[in-house]
Scaffold this active site. Structure first.
Site, PDB file in Angstrom:
ATOM      1  N   ASP A  21       0.843  -1.195   0.000  1.00 27.76           N
ATOM      2  CA  ASP A  21       0.000   0.000   0.000  1.00 27.76           C
ATOM      3  C   ASP A  21       0.876   1.242   0.000  1.00 27.76           C
ATOM      4  O   ASP A  21       1.703   1.419   0.898  1.00 27.76           O
ATOM      5  CB  ASP A  21      -0.892  -0.029   1.257  1.00 27.76           C
ATOM      6  CG  ASP A  21      -1.688   1.249   1.436  1.00 27.76           C
ATOM      7  OD1 ASP A  21      -1.939   1.945   0.419  1.00 27.76           O
ATOM      8  OD2 ASP A  21      -2.050   1.565   2.587  1.00 27.76           O
ATOM      9  N   ASN A  23      -0.414   4.560  -0.317  1.00 23.84           N
ATOM     10  CA  ASN A  23      -1.032   5.825   0.109  1.00 23.84           C
ATOM     11  C   ASN A  23      -1.703   5.753   1.472  1.00 23.84           C
ATOM     12  O   ASN A  23      -2.509   6.613   1.828  1.00 23.84           O
ATOM     13  CB  ASN A  23      -2.018   6.332  -0.958  1.00 23.84           C
ATOM     14  CG  ASN A  23      -3.182   5.375  -1.146  1.00 23.84           C
ATOM     15  OD1 ASN A  23      -3.174   4.263  -0.584  1.00 23.84           O
ATOM     16  ND2 ASN A  23      -4.174   5.778  -1.914  1.00 23.84           N
ATOM     17  N   ASP A  25      -4.055   3.958   2.778  1.00 22.51           N
ATOM     18  CA  ASP A  25      -5.475   3.669   3.006  1.00 22.51           C
ATOM     19  C   ASP A  25      -5.702   2.210   3.432  1.00 22.51           C
ATOM     20  O   ASP A  25      -6.837   1.762   3.559  1.00 22.51           O
ATOM     21  CB  ASP A  25      -6.331   4.025   1.776  1.00 22.51           C
ATOM     22  CG  ASP A  25      -5.995   3.162   0.565  1.00 22.51           C
ATOM     23  OD1 ASP A  25      -5.061   2.333   0.651  1.00 22.51           O
ATOM     24  OD2 ASP A  25      -6.671   3.321  -0.471  1.00 22.51           O
ATOM     25  N   ASP A  29      -2.016  -1.377  -3.750  1.00 22.47           N
ATOM     26  CA  ASP A  29      -2.402  -0.671  -4.967  1.00 22.47           C
ATOM     27  C   ASP A  29      -1.391  -0.886  -6.099  1.00 22.47           C
ATOM     28  O   ASP A  29      -0.326  -1.470  -5.887  1.00 22.47           O
ATOM     29  CB  ASP A  29      -2.578   0.829  -4.678  1.00 22.47           C
ATOM     30  CG  ASP A  29      -1.500   1.361  -3.732  1.00 22.47           C
ATOM     31  OD1 ASP A  29      -0.306   1.175  -4.055  1.00 22.47           O
ATOM     32  OD2 ASP A  29      -1.835   1.924  -2.669  1.00 22.47           O
ATOM     33  N   ASP A  98      -6.249 -11.014 -14.692  1.00 18.41           N
ATOM     34  CA  ASP A  98      -7.232 -12.054 -14.400  1.00 18.41           C
ATOM     35  C   ASP A  98      -8.436 -11.823 -15.307  1.00 18.41           C
ATOM     36  O   ASP A  98      -8.943 -10.702 -15.388  1.00 18.41           O
ATOM     37  CB  ASP A  98      -7.650 -11.926 -12.927  1.00 18.41           C
ATOM     38  CG  ASP A  98      -7.871 -13.274 -12.278  1.00 18.41           C
ATOM     39  OD1 ASP A  98      -8.646 -14.063 -12.855  1.00 18.41           O
ATOM     40  OD2 ASP A  98      -7.287 -13.533 -11.220  1.00 18.41           O
ATOM     41  N   ASP A 200     -10.359 -17.296 -15.128  1.00 15.15           N
ATOM     42  CA  ASP A 200     -11.067 -17.660 -13.904  1.00 15.15           C
ATOM     43  C   ASP A 200     -12.240 -18.610 -14.137  1.00 15.15           C
ATOM     44  O   ASP A 200     -13.054 -18.381 -15.040  1.00 15.15           O
ATOM     45  CB  ASP A 200     -11.601 -16.351 -13.286  1.00 15.15           C
ATOM     46  CG  ASP A 200     -12.239 -16.536 -11.938  1.00 15.15           C
ATOM     47  OD1 ASP A 200     -11.502 -16.776 -10.980  1.00 15.15           O
ATOM     48  OD2 ASP A 200     -13.479 -16.444 -11.849  1.00 15.15           O
ATOM     49  N   GLU A 257      -7.791 -21.564 -14.988  1.00 15.82           N
ATOM     50  CA  GLU A 257      -8.204 -22.158 -13.714  1.00 15.82           C
ATOM     51  C   GLU A 257      -9.283 -23.175 -14.077  1.00 15.82           C
ATOM     52  O   GLU A 257     -10.446 -22.822 -14.241  1.00 15.82           O
ATOM     53  CB  GLU A 257      -8.766 -21.099 -12.762  1.00 15.82           C
ATOM     54  CG  GLU A 257      -9.051 -21.705 -11.386  1.00 15.82           C
ATOM     55  CD  GLU A 257     -10.142 -21.001 -10.584  1.00 15.82           C
ATOM     56  OE1 GLU A 257     -10.156 -21.142  -9.365  1.00 15.82           O
ATOM     57  OE2 GLU A 257     -11.002 -20.328 -11.175  1.00 15.82           O
ATOM     58  N   HIS A 329      -4.605 -17.557  -3.904  1.00 20.36           N
ATOM     59  CA  HIS A 329      -5.471 -16.727  -3.062  1.00 20.36           C
ATOM     60  C   HIS A 329      -6.742 -17.446  -2.625  1.00 20.36           C
ATOM     61  O   HIS A 329      -7.535 -16.881  -1.881  1.00 20.36           O
ATOM     62  CB  HIS A 329      -5.836 -15.463  -3.833  1.00 20.36           C
ATOM     63  CG  HIS A 329      -6.720 -15.754  -5.015  1.00 20.36           C
ATOM     64  ND1 HIS A 329      -6.271 -16.497  -6.099  1.00 20.36           N
ATOM     65  CD2 HIS A 329      -8.010 -15.489  -5.266  1.00 20.36           C
ATOM     66  CE1 HIS A 329      -7.262 -16.649  -6.960  1.00 20.36           C
ATOM     67  NE2 HIS A 329      -8.328 -16.043  -6.476  1.00 20.36           N
ATOM     68  N   ASP A 330      -6.967 -18.653  -3.105  1.00 19.48           N
ATOM     69  CA  ASP A 330      -8.160 -19.421  -2.725  1.00 19.48           C
ATOM     70  C   ASP A 330      -7.827 -20.559  -1.767  1.00 19.48           C
ATOM     71  O   ASP A 330      -8.687 -21.384  -1.460  1.00 19.48           O
ATOM     72  CB  ASP A 330      -8.807 -20.058  -3.970  1.00 19.48           C
ATOM     73  CG  ASP A 330      -9.411 -19.023  -4.891  1.00 19.48           C
ATOM     74  OD1 ASP A 330      -9.843 -17.963  -4.396  1.00 19.48           O
ATOM     75  OD2 ASP A 330      -9.463 -19.285  -6.110  1.00 19.48           O
TER      76      ASP A 330
HETATM   77  C1  GLC Z   1     -12.067 -18.404  -8.905  1.00 17.86           C
HETATM   78  C2  GLC Z   1     -11.266 -17.407  -8.116  1.00 17.86           C
HETATM   79  C3  GLC Z   1     -11.937 -17.169  -6.800  1.00 17.86           C
HETATM   80  C4  GLC Z   1     -13.318 -16.624  -7.057  1.00 17.86           C
HETATM   81  C5  GLC Z   1     -14.110 -17.505  -8.024  1.00 17.86           C
HETATM   82  C6  GLC Z   1     -15.286 -16.766  -8.574  1.00 17.86           C
HETATM   83  O1  GLC Z   1     -12.110 -19.633  -8.284  1.00 17.86           O
HETATM   84  O2  GLC Z   1      -9.954 -17.826  -7.992  1.00 17.86           O
HETATM   85  O3  GLC Z   1     -11.217 -16.307  -5.972  1.00 17.86           O
HETATM   86  O4  GLC Z   1     -14.020 -16.504  -5.857  1.00 17.86           O
HETATM   87  O5  GLC Z   1     -13.347 -17.909  -9.128  1.00 17.86           O
HETATM   88  O6  GLC Z   1     -14.861 -15.781  -9.483  1.00 17.86           O
HETATM   89 CA    CA Z   2      -3.610   2.047  -1.193  1.00 17.13          CA
END
Ligand code: GLC
Ligand code: CA
Length: 556
Positions: A21, A23, A25, A29, A98, A200, A257, A329-330
């Site tokens: 980050d 700035n 907040d 970013d 993405d 995705d 994915e 991230h999942d």
């Molecule tokens: C994919 C993403 C996940 C998201 C899902 C719906 O699995 O990686 O984070 O919640 O798709 O877009």
């Molecule tokens: Ca920021």
């Protein structure tokens, strides 16, 4: 199998909200990413995938896009994005965005117009159906819990389909006009100089139609979406069209994915002229899952981990290139999932990394993995942001677990484990922000952070740098990138061993995935050690003793 420019690269996933980050907040970013480009170069990264930063209400943290052509002000501006692409080029880093096109946000203009006039042009961009006697068209369950059907705002007699959250209405890929809009958008981004896309949830764009019920698999009377997907035929027609109209034109890199593909269609996905350049091998991630919910998931064992990895090597051999991950991230943090808690150490983290980097495939590092970031300890459900975790907490309660037990269950699996801010230093808030972070920083940042590891030649971070450098070392590159994988000693528990070989060279990788030492015997003395997460290798050149979680790469 054709060789491709990206085969020898190393990729890195950034979850922008939690990266850096600039700035104050509390939200990471794009300027933060620009500022950290030298860091990514130092690590040895060539391709950076950035999770969504388009305009979004952030109901699913950006995977609910309300404007594909703009950057959410919380992340920055389109000028920042253009600068990021241009700056990254100077570091020889390609930017991958993405592509979330199974659904958009219910706040997207298309959906708003569909609500205004469900029978008009935009109504056909979605799946909007009449309720019959107050009943929805079918009993599919959304991935985030509950029915996939939601009343259409302003039209109580109609409903719309959402396989994910109700704020993520599914786009109707059967409509050629919608597909044109998507291809136009993809090409608009590629025209800007993007290297490509991570795609995705893409298997879901093809639905089994007409809508019908499937056998219920939980007390809620609903049926998991996978039952419908098994019946859906023809996703390849859409994917092939997207490849030809977009990715091929720009020679873009694309990584899917993909869950639940039909095994016989595998080569269509990532073979020569596949729909995508690559796709993730999720077999270790999904191992032990249960239809009932997270509370019923089984913890994975080292043997199962090894078997999944080897199966993936075999499946892709001679066909294409998987993308390999330990986490994203999942997922929870990979070190917390794959290494027993009592065995967590720099050494075991390096051992896990060695397996992934020495297998055949494109390695993707998820931010923080390179410093060995671990799962969070949640003290209350109020600390959780992720919608899927909140749903699974309820699923566990409904199954009879007490709140503290349910909290423990979600702690092991929560997507928020991976989403806590990157731990840059031991400064307040791990140096991620000068303000209040949007998600709590893992309190272990005073021990686990980049700054301290940068100065420590034995750190997990320096080991990742070594692994990356090894993949690029002209002496070993051909073998590490293209060599055939041959599993070894699979009758032994908690040992992950294999060779990678070309006609000219054989590398042996042996990882002792337990705390006790073990001895391995070679047919002939090895030529030289290539990598080792200990200071030495005990024993002789034909009979080696591997210490707890020792990982070695030897040239035979
Ligand atoms: C994919 C993403 C996940 C998201 C899902 C719906 O699995 O990686 O984070 O919640 O798709 O877009
Ligand atoms: Ca920021």
């Amino acid at each position: 199998m054709q060789k491709k420019w990206w085969h020898e690269k190393v990729a890195y996933q950034i979850y922008p909200k939690s990266f850096y980050d600039t700035n104050g907040d509390g939200i990471g970013d794009l300027r933060g990413i620009i500022e950290k480009l030298p860091y990514l170069r130092e690590l040895g990264i060539d391709i950076v995938w950035i999770s969504p930063c388009y305009c979004s209400p952030l109901a699913d943290e950006g995977y609910d896009i309300s404007d594909y052509y703009n950057i959410d002000p919380r992340f920055g501006t389109m000028e920042d994005m253009d600068e990021l692409i241009a700056e990254a080029k100077k570091y020889d880093i390609g930017i991958v965005m993405d592509l979330v096109v199974n659904h958009c946000s219910d706040e997207h203009e298309w959906f708003r117009k569909a609500c205004e006039n469900p029978d008009g042009k935009y109504g056909k961009y979605f799946y909007i159906e009449d309720m019959k006697d107050g009943k929805v068209p079918c009993n599919w369950r959304s991935y985030f819990g509950g029915s996939v059907w939601e009343p259409l705002p302003g039209h109580p007699d109609k409903c719309y389909l959402h396989l994910f959250h109700k704020k993520q209405p599914d786009l109707n890929w059967e409509n050629p006009e919608l597909r044109e809009e998507i291809y136009k958008m993809i090409n608009w981004w590629l025209e800007k100089g993007l290297t490509g896309f991570r795609i995705d949830a893409i298997i879901n764009i093809k639905k089994a139609l007409p809508f019908k019920d499937y056998p219920a698999d939980r007390a809620d009377g609903l049926s998991k979406a996978q039952n419908m997907l098994a019946d859906a035929v023809g996703v390849g027609d859409f994917l092939g069209e997207m490849r030809d109209r977009c990715f091929k034109v720009y020679d873009a890199f694309s990584v899917g994915e993909v869950f639940d593909e039909k095994p016989e269609e595998f080569a269509n996905f990532i073979g020569d002229n596949g729909y995508f350049s690559s796709m993730y091998d999720f077999s270790t991630n999904i191992w032990g899952r249960s239809d009932k919910g997270w509370y019923d998931y089984k913890p994975i064992t080292p043997n199962a981990y090894r078997d999944c990895m080897f199966a993936g090597q075999k499946r892709s051999e001679g066909i294409g290139f998987y993308s390999l991950i330990i986490e994203n991230h999942d997922e929870p943090r990979g070190v917390s999932r794959y290494i027993p808690e009592d065995d967590l150490s720099g050494t075991s983290k390096k051992a896990l990394a060695t397996v992934m980097f020495m297998l055949r495939g494109l390695p993707f590092i998820y931010q923080g993995q390179e410093i060995g970031m671990e799962n969070m300890k949640f003290h209350s459900i109020d600390e959780v942001d992720d919608i899927s975790t909140i749903d699974e907490y309820q699923v566990a309660l409904d199954a009879g677990y007490q709140p503290d037990e349910a909290l423990k269950i979600i702690s092991d699996h929560s997507r928020d484990n991976a989403r806590t801010p990157f731990q840059w230093s031991a400064a307040p808030q791990a140096g991620f922000t000068t303000g209040t972070p949007w998600l709590r920083v893992n309190p272990n940042y005073t021990d686990i952070n980049l700054e301290s590891q940068r100065n420590d030649p034995d750190s997990v971070y320096q080991y990742y740098r070594t692994l990356i450098a090894l993949r690029k070392n002209p002496q070993y590159k051909e073998t590490i990138v293209y060599g055939v994988t041959t599993p070894l000693w699979t009758d032994q528990d908690n040992l992950i061993a294999f060779t990678r070989s070309t006609p000219e060279q054989t590398l042996l990788v042996a990882v002792n995935f337990r705390n006790e030492p073990r001895t391995i015997a070679l047919d002939a003395p090895y030529k030289q050690p290539v990598l080792n997460n200990y200071a030495e290798i005990s024993g002789s050149k034909t009979e080696l003793t591997l210490q707890g979680y020792q990982a070695v790469v030897l040239e035979l």
